[in-house]
Design a protein around this motif. Structure first.
Motif, PDB file in Angstrom:
ATOM      1  N   LYS A  73       0.876  -1.186   0.000  1.00  0.00           N
ATOM      2  CA  LYS A  73       0.000   0.000   0.000  1.00  0.00           C
ATOM      3  C   LYS A  73       0.912   1.235   0.000  1.00  0.00           C
ATOM      4  N   LEU A 125      -0.920   0.222  -6.724  1.00  0.00           N
ATOM      5  CA  LEU A 125      -1.338  -0.822  -5.793  1.00  0.00           C
ATOM      6  C   LEU A 125      -1.560  -2.161  -6.486  1.00  0.00           C
ATOM      7  N   GLU A 156      -6.759  -2.283  -1.749  1.00  0.00           N
ATOM      8  CA  GLU A 156      -5.840  -2.943  -2.682  1.00  0.00           C
ATOM      9  C   GLU A 156      -6.279  -4.378  -2.976  1.00  0.00           C
TER      10      GLU A 156
END
Length: 280
Positions: A73, A125, A156
């Motif tokens: 992330k 991501l 994500e």
């Protein structure tokens, strides 16, 4: 555990996390770089991982035997930069460059080689997890047996590449791979559950063949138990679903998705720092 670990008491970890919350908010306000809420949700996890879990030597950031951590992330990079500086990977003064033109310190981790401790660029991501998986495979092939970690956001987990990697890792029996999900229940444009439902998230990972644990991502006792359990598993990878609060630590930021993109104004900055016990 290796002597490389800088084990801290939970009281010390809480103090470090509070100090870094202050720095993250000040740096975000000064640089006009967003994602403060996302940084605050994962900060406690990062602090625990870098002091009490990873076997690393900040003075030898490229040691072949080091554990690898990837912030999949990537928008949590401002938190990771603060943690790396506090852990001793580089001089804290370098963070004065944050957000400046040409600086490597920005919204997402840059390519390796620019900042000690950064293993991969994760600006898009869904990719960091697969890179951590590849590093875990290389560890087994080369019989180095370092451990690999990837931190994902719940948003994500909408990415198909996440689930491809989740299928592959148990097939390869990558017991040296641990995934941490910063499950703050929000993503860029709304509630994760409303945009693409992940529930039951724990059962999905179990069905894919993972060792699954669910914890409070702001509780160091639960982190310690979960990471210790993950180290004991010898035939499958582990995932730790960490229930967190976006904007954790500042009352008016907590669970408010506006702080995914907002920058605090002068009054909000003052109020946030007062809550955290700091002055401007």
């Amino acid at each position: 555990m290796s002597s490389l670990l800088k084990q801290k008491s939970f009281k010390e970890l809480k103090k470090i996390a509070n100090q870094l919350r202050i720095k993250i908010i000040k740096t975000g306000a000064n640089s006009k770089i967003p994602h403060i809420g996302s940084c605050l949700s994962c900060l406690d996890l990062l602090v625990y991982i870098y002091w009490n879990e990873l076997e690393i030597d900040p003075l030898k950031p490229n040691d072949i035997k080091r554990d690898r951590f990837l912030l999949s992330k990537g928008h949590g990079a401002p938190a990771l930069f603060q943690v790396l500086a506090e852990r001793g990977f580089f001089e804290k003064e370098r963070l004065l460059e944050f957000g400046q033109p040409g600086s490597a310190f920005h919204e997402h981790p840059p390519k390796p080689g620019l900042i000690p401790g950064i293993e991969a660029a994760t600006g898009s991501l869904g990719h960091g997890f697969s890179m951590a998986l590849g590093m875990a495979v290389s560890s087994k092939i080369n019989q180095k047996m370092f451990r690999c970690y990837a931190m994902l956001s719940d948003g994500e987990c909408n990415e198909g590449s996440i689930w491809e990697a989740a299928l592959l890792a148990p097939t390869l029996k990558l017991h040296n791979l641990t995934v941490i999900i910063d499950f703050n229940k929000w993503q860029a444009t709304g509630r994760s559950e409303e945009i693409m439902s992940l529930q039951p998230l724990n059962l999905k990972w179990e069905a894919f063949g993972w060792h699954v644990q669910e914890i409070n991502g702001h509780n160091f006792n639960e982190m310690e138990e979960a990471f210790n359990n993950a180290r004991k598993i010898k035939n499958k990878p582990s995932v730790i679903i960490a229930n967190t609060i976006k904007g954790k630590g500042v009352s008016f930021m907590e669970d408010d998705n506006n702080w995914h993109y907002r920058i605090p104004n002068s009054e909000e900055l003052k109020l946030a720092l007062e809550e955290l016990g700091s002055a401007l």
